[in-house]
Motif scaffolding. Structure first.
Motif: not given
Length: 238
Positions: A16, A132, A135, A138-139, A164, A185
């Protein structure tokens, strides 16, 4: 558990982008396919969304496959295979990555896939969505990751690596956070573009040369055979 669909799967891999402001050193190298400045993140997660392997800091202009072959994970797969994997184990990734015996990818959809190949691709897609979700989670936790003001690239990479680590910490301690849908995402769209196999073997100083080239070619051959074996085993199971 969803991993049962493809026996031997021990992780999901994908790359990403982390958008950054225009860097002062070699900005053109960091300009990605979306015309943004970014750095690349390559991660491997498990079914709990825990990140098991992380490699970040490469320029955003690099293809996922090139980032992979420059990563320590690639070198470990080539030279420390027996230490990292048991018999039959592998990571699942999208078709942007090379299909080797330890990294299973979909068949490239050229419009003429057989039913068993489409079934295999569907199983991989259902499994791979976990990365996915990783990510997206995390976002959701660190909105700053959508765009980082860069003054020092080393500090930027260290900052992201820390987020992370905290991502894993919160999962281990059951701190529930909403997960973004895969459609939200940016890199959630599977890529059906893969570089030519010979493109993986060049004069890049971070890519293993000599014995590494031969080991990689052998891994590609084993990977193609393994993919067909799994594909045939799935007939009638899904």
């Amino acid at each position: 558990m969803i991993f049962v669909l493809i026996l031997g799967t021990v992780g999901l891999m994908d790359g990403t982008h982390i958008n950054i402001t225009r860097p002062s050193d070699d900005p053109a190298a960091f300009r990605d396919r979306h015309a943004n400045y970014s750095i690349k993140v390559q991660g491997v997660c498990d079914h709990q969304l825990l990140i098991r392997d992380l490699y970040l800091g490469e320029a955003g202009s690099l293809h996922d496959a090139r980032v992979f072959r420059r990563s320590p994970l690639f070198r470990n797969i080539l030279f420390r295979d027996r230490e990292m994997f048991s018999e039959g184990e592998h990571i699942v990734a999208d078709s942007a990555y090379p299909n080797i015996d330890r990294v299973m990818t979909p068949f490239v959809n050229n419009g003429h896939l057989a039913p068993n190949q489409r079934r295999y691709n569907s199983c991989l897609s259902r499994i791979r969505v976990k990365i996915e979700h990783t990510w997206g989670r995390h976002t959701n936790l660190w909105r700053r990751s959508k765009r980082i003001e860069v003054y020092n690239m080393d500090t930027c990479v260290d900052h992201q690596a820390a987020t992370y680590v905290l991502h894993n910490f919160r999962i281990i301690h059951d701190d529930n956070v909403p997960i973004m849908d895969a459609d939200d995402v940016e890199d959630g769209i599977q890529q059906d573009i893969v570089e030519n196999d010979d493109d993986y073997i060049d004069n890049d100083p971070l890519v293993p040369q000599g014995d590494g080239q031969q080991l990689f070619r052998q891994a590609l051959i084993r990977g193609e055979q393994k993919r067909w074996n799994i594909c045939n085993e799935l007939v009638g199971q899904v």
